[in-house]
Design a protein around this motif. Sequence first.
Motif, PDB file in Angstrom:
ATOM      1  N   SER A 173       0.770  -1.133  -0.213  1.00 41.29           N
ATOM      2  CA  SER A 173       0.073  -0.170  -0.425  1.00 41.29           C
ATOM      3  C   SER A 173       0.962   1.371  -0.150  1.00 41.29           C
ATOM      4  O   SER A 173      -0.005   1.878  -0.884  1.00 41.29           O
ATOM      5  CB  SER A 173      -0.618   0.071   1.521  1.00 41.29           C
ATOM      6  OG  SER A 173      -1.582   0.998   1.299  1.00 41.29           O
TER       7      SER A 173
ATOM      8  N   GLY B 232       1.581   4.369  -2.350  1.00 40.34           N
ATOM      9  CA  GLY B 232       1.175   5.502  -2.636  1.00 40.34           C
ATOM     10  C   GLY B 232       1.934   6.470  -2.570  1.00 40.34           C
ATOM     11  O   GLY B 232       1.872   7.450  -3.987  1.00 40.34           O
TER      12      GLY B 232
ATOM     13  N   ALA C 285      -3.017   8.422  -3.772  1.00 40.40           N
ATOM     14  CA  ALA C 285      -1.975   8.458  -2.712  1.00 40.40           C
ATOM     15  C   ALA C 285      -1.324   8.841  -0.916  1.00 40.40           C
ATOM     16  O   ALA C 285      -0.411   7.791  -0.914  1.00 40.40           O
ATOM     17  CB  ALA C 285      -0.663   9.303  -3.785  1.00 40.40           C
TER      18      ALA C 285
ATOM     19  N   LEU D 227      -2.966   5.777   0.846  1.00 37.32           N
ATOM     20  CA  LEU D 227      -2.066   4.368   0.700  1.00 37.32           C
ATOM     21  C   LEU D 227      -1.526   4.309   1.768  1.00 37.32           C
ATOM     22  O   LEU D 227      -0.634   3.644   1.813  1.00 37.32           O
ATOM     23  CB  LEU D 227      -1.908   4.007  -0.718  1.00 37.32           C
ATOM     24  CG  LEU D 227      -3.508   3.741  -1.970  1.00 37.32           C
ATOM     25  CD1 LEU D 227      -2.132   3.881  -3.136  1.00 37.32           C
ATOM     26  CD2 LEU D 227      -3.676   2.797  -1.456  1.00 37.32           C
TER      27      LEU D 227
END
Length: 327
Positions: free
Chosen positions: A241, A245, A272, A275
């Motif tokens: 994640s 991002g 972004a 994340l």
Amino acid sequence: MLLSVVIPLLNEEDNIQLLYDELKEVLVSLEDKHEIIFIDDGSTDRSLTILEEIQAGDDNVTIVSFRRNFGQTAAMAAGFDYARGEVIITMDADLQNDPHDIPLLLQKVREGYDVVTGWRHDRKDAFINRKLPSMIANKIISLTTGVSLHDYGCTLKAFHKDVIKCVKLYGEMHRFIPAIASGMGIDFTEVKVNHRARRFGATKYGISRTLRVVLDLLTVKFLLSYATRPIQVFGLMGVLSGGLGVAIAAVLTVQKQFFGVPLGDRPLLLLAVMLIFIGFQFITMGLLAELQARTYHEAQNKPVYHVRRVIGDKKFARVDNEEPVSS
Ligand code: UDP
Ligand code: MG
């Protein structure tokens, strides 16, 4: 060999005496000694009185009476705590399990299996709200745990006491003992058993149980696969994640810096940021879980391994190996 039969019950006044008679008949026909442990899970009918009458006439009967209803899984856990047998057999009190299947289970235990589970191949329950959800649940459980049994819900099971000693039960977990035990490297098998329709009293469960079982499955899966290394799950999710991002943020930065693309109206920027945050969260959660896992194992003296036997070292030989089990 001492057998302990563990029977949780809630409001089964019309079934208890019949069950006891039938069960006793089977047990005395065996050469093993036996004890029967009834767990009265907060019954509000005459169940406890009937149990007391039975107990008065049979020294091999123990009653554990709960202060209130704690649920079938808790009742079983209590039964395991009070059981002294080498082999522990669990069954329902509503006469749906057939005591005459017990010798069948025992035979498998003698063959060396640590867990023998009953398979209600001809189950006598309603189709739509009982059998169908349970078919689906059984499939899901098999797929996720890698244990292939046909019927996890059948209470009629036999366990070697070593297995029970290592398994702590929460929620609706009693059906997952084989799956949890498989994580210990236990040998298990299943036998087809008789299943009968309920004649007296009513079932204590509805359709909602399926959902609860599936949620418990999530816990079991996690415990089985990652309980000793949570950072590997959470860390991986965090890195994926957070990495995504950062990548998106990098692209946006390049666009802004070198091509003058304005950022104010780009939803990607939000994504972004989110994340990256989630990534950090996952990683810190993983680290906390690592701390927890250490507390979990060390506070309970729970080893991260399970030994079948130790050969050649007297000091570390398993205690119960000192008294050879007659087979
Ligand atoms: N039971 C219990 N506590 C509960 C619910 C059920 O001890 O909170 C007992 C119940 O008396 C029976 C067994 O667990 O002996 C199985 O329950 P039931 O027959 O209602 O489940 P089903 O066979 O319908 O799945
Ligand atoms: Mg039943």
